[in-house]
Design a protein around this motif. Sequence first.
Motif: not given
Lengths: 181, 237, 599
Positions: A133, B128, A99-100, B130, C575, C578, A102-105, C582
């Motif tokens: 995400d 959550y 979760n920390h 970071d 959500a 993103r 980025d889902v894109g990355q 992609m």
Amino acid sequence: MSGEAKLKVATVSLAGCFGCHMSLLDMDERIIELLEHVEFERSPLTDIKRVGRCDIGLIEGGVCNAENVQVLREFRRCCHTLVALGACAVNGGLPAQRNHLDVGQCLQAVYLSRQGLAGGRVPDDPELPLPLDKVHPVHEVVRIDYFLPGCPPSGELIFTFLSDLIRGRSPRLGHPALRYD
Amino acid sequence: MMETAHFLLDGVAVPFAEGQTILEAARAAGRYIPHLCWHPDFPPHGSCKLCIVAVGGRHLSACATPAVDGAVVASDVPEINAERRALLQMLFVEGNHFCPSCEKSGLCQLQALASELGMTTPRFNHFYPDRPVDASHPDVLLDFNRCIYCELCVRASRDQDGKSVFALTNRGIHKHLVVNAESGRLGDTDFAADDVAAGICPVGVILRKRVGFAVPIGSRTYDTRPISAVSMDREEP
Amino acid sequence: MPRSAALEAELAMQACGRRPEHLLQMLIRLQEVFGHLPPEALTRLAAVLGLPRARIEGVAGFYSFLHTRPVGRYRLLFPDNIIDRMLGVPRLMDRICRNLWIEPGLLSEDGLVSADTTSCIGMGDQGPSMLVNGRSLTALDDARADALCERIRAGEPLSAWPAEWFAVADNIRRRDMLLSAPPVPGEALAAAQARGRAAWLDEMHASGLRGRGGAGFATARKWQACRDAAGERRVVVCNADEGEPGTFKDRVLLTRMADAVFEGMTLAAWAVGADQGFLYLRGEYRYLRAPLQAVLEARRSAGLLGHHIRGVDGFDFDIEIHLGAGAYVCGEESALLESLEGRRGTPRIRPPFPVTHGYLGRPTVVNNVETLAACCLVAIHGGAWFAGHGSAASSGSKLLSVSGDVARPGVYEYPFGVRVREVLDDAGAVDTLAVQLGGAAGIMLAEHEFDRRIGFEDLPTAGALMVFDGRRDPFEVAANFVRFFAHESCGFCTPCRVGTQLLAGYMDKLAAGNGSFRDLADIEWLDRLLKNASHCGLGSSAPNPVIDGLRNFRPAFERRLKNADFQPAFDLDKALERARQMTGRDDAEAHLDNSPERP
Ligand SMILES: Cc1cc2nc3c(=O)[nH]c(=O)nc-3n(C[C@H](O)[C@H](O)[C@H](O)COP(=O)(O)O)c2cc1C
Ligand code: SF4
Ligand code: SF4
Ligand code: SF4
Ligand code: FES
């Protein structure tokens, strides 16, 4: 437990590892006892794909993609009582440790930048569910009635818990039965 | 004969000496009141609020409130335990607590209290956050994801080790632990694995390296005995 | 940089005498020189002071006005109290940010400007206001906003900006016993000295004067406890933190009647036997420091401060001004003392109370600005006279800071017992929907309560009175205050640190139209927990706006609920955004329906 009409139970594994389902099977002969009172509806144990009206739904795993959301909502619609089963359903568990990021990355790292994947691309097949995400525990997406933490909760505990529900008795969890690992 | 001063804790008389807090007096009488930031070797801190009790109509921190003669104190009652559960839920959702992958599991006071108080769900939405871990020290790992800000490490390092390796910075929900180095890395401080502060964290933030998961599941501190029993083992100074 | 950061750190310390208690003041000084606090300066400061660096970093990180990362040469802060928002500050902020090509919260690439929001700056009666490098700029409008951008672009120093931009009007709209006759410096002190220390305290008892800072504790009892406490070198502290959103009456007293405030402190010192005094001035009022210092200097020259005050042997007392740096919680007296000692502003465990263990463990009196000024009246006219004003349990008068939807915002002084409606009428309020009395921590009144009286018997208040007319949305008001508390929580205790954040989350969810009935239940449960379990008054009053909101303006909350018993707090479809990006997908399966499921 009297011999009334059997309760219908449906189960599903969302973003989980099937560990909780294994635990469910781990009741040994008590599952026979249980089956005197319940019958399994949609479940990986039965291979039924759609949920009908159910008394109890057991959800393993958190919510990590669009399909998980749809299935979870379907369970909420169909099940009278919904139970979050296991650590991942309760707080996201291991999958939520992304979760920390980025889902894109994440997608990029998996499909584009990995060695030997030159010219790769992120799959865009509409059959594949899109990831959210963040991974969420189930109670952040639908209303949940009961929670049974543990990674996984033991077969014994699941049995006791279900017996309680069947008998209409509030499940009471405390030390040492209530654990988070 | 003069009667010694006492208060009623859940209906049972607890004697106390002048200056004792409710929590200290209760412990001396063999009665457990939940706590996380309190430690017998340090003055009360009063931050976690797990020791909350009802005195008259007011809810107070038992660790920081002096005992008063004749007071009626409620601790192990549904209303107070519900508040404690909510406080635990807050601590769980503000950090990242994934017990199955935590070395401290089974040895962790936060987890043990949650179990004993019947916290089955974190209930609220997770933050959550970071929070990167600090693995720079050769012998000790810092996993800030699990910090509950009890400041025991701050206090132990300052008052017992004489080093002041830890401090808190920022405020509100952004409050976090820092170490005593311009680089911000534990490896650049004089922290040592045998410091008192290295062993005092009630949760899984300050972890000695290479000893994780040594105790098998089933024989860890809180696997068999609840925290209410374990906590009373220690003789008070 | 002509001189290294480390050198400047040294310099700052020379000026402050190298005592750890002065850490916060040193950091403020250091930042005045550098614009921010570079890491190496903190390291040097630690070495020279012999303090752990981590402790210094901890202090620097606590206060919103201290920056450990570079900020612009022009630092623009826009207050976001609900009153400021109603005055159009967000729009002006947006205009200025666009003009300067900057984004709130970020530093411009050339390092010239940074802009951000801040809590109420005590200018609710001044029209749209802001802080530029800590200076308050008032009566902002489009023209002024544009002109200010020009000057920033030209790199013009603030000293060259038009003085009227910084003008702060007193806006005193109604005078009563305190404001109508500011005492001559020394007059009250002479009267108290003539009575002798003990008789002067008796006079204070007779006056029935109660604290004006909110809690309403009897001032004489506080003083007596301090006087009788074991310990040396007693301390008197004037609480000029005035952080409660919507309050500004202390600002006016410090501007108009600084002598009376300092004389009140000296009167307290006379009663308790203190020799050291502090005025803790909120950072937002830094512009008042120089004039206040001048008043102190004049009082020293006049023999009203220092050794042998007014010729009395053994009466030594002097006052230092300490600045705050953007932390509402530092108005809480024990947090204030921590801050005075150069620490993070975390409220202490009480007991022990400041009267026995205060500044550096010494017996300490902490009083509000207005309380101290009112002491002069007691000294001059006597306790019985004072007690004859106001109402039975609330003697004397109260200064109210009136702002919001009124024709004449400003400071109004009334004898205690005045009805809310009378204040509204005097201030020119029409079609009033709600009154927030006592700031964010106070209470939100609806029309049926406007005949209630201000005073400790009925409506105790530190004096902020914010008015909202029929155009306003009580939900927005409550949500604004909830966010304020979440921002200002010191983070020490679990219920407030996490609970204010959770409450803010629920309010955001409702604001987005995603509320469910369950959320209201959760909110009410959190309210109770914060009230019961918080360590200090900040946390226990944080739920007030929602409690009152739900009590008096429930429909404003309910209309934000979806007709569901449960609704997720996040936007499910968003959500997936993103992942859509992609994969380039936009098919039906790549979306989620956000509409609630029916139970
Ligand atoms: C969060 C919080 C903020 C406070 N802010 C102020 C303030 O800005 N000014 C003030 O005089 N009192 C403030 N108080 C009240 C003080 O703690 C204290 O009661 C007061 O300064 C005592 O002065 P008095 O007896 O003259 O009223 C605050 C209290 C709390 C809990
Ligand atoms: S610190 Fe305790 S509660 Fe947190 S993850 Fe580790 S074992 Fe679980
Ligand atoms: S690291 Fe551990 S001991 Fe230190 S404040 Fe956090 S939880 Fe407490
Ligand atoms: S209630 Fe809030 S402000 Fe007060 S001590 Fe707790 S966290 Fe800090
Ligand atoms: S144990 Fe009392 S507040 Fe933490």
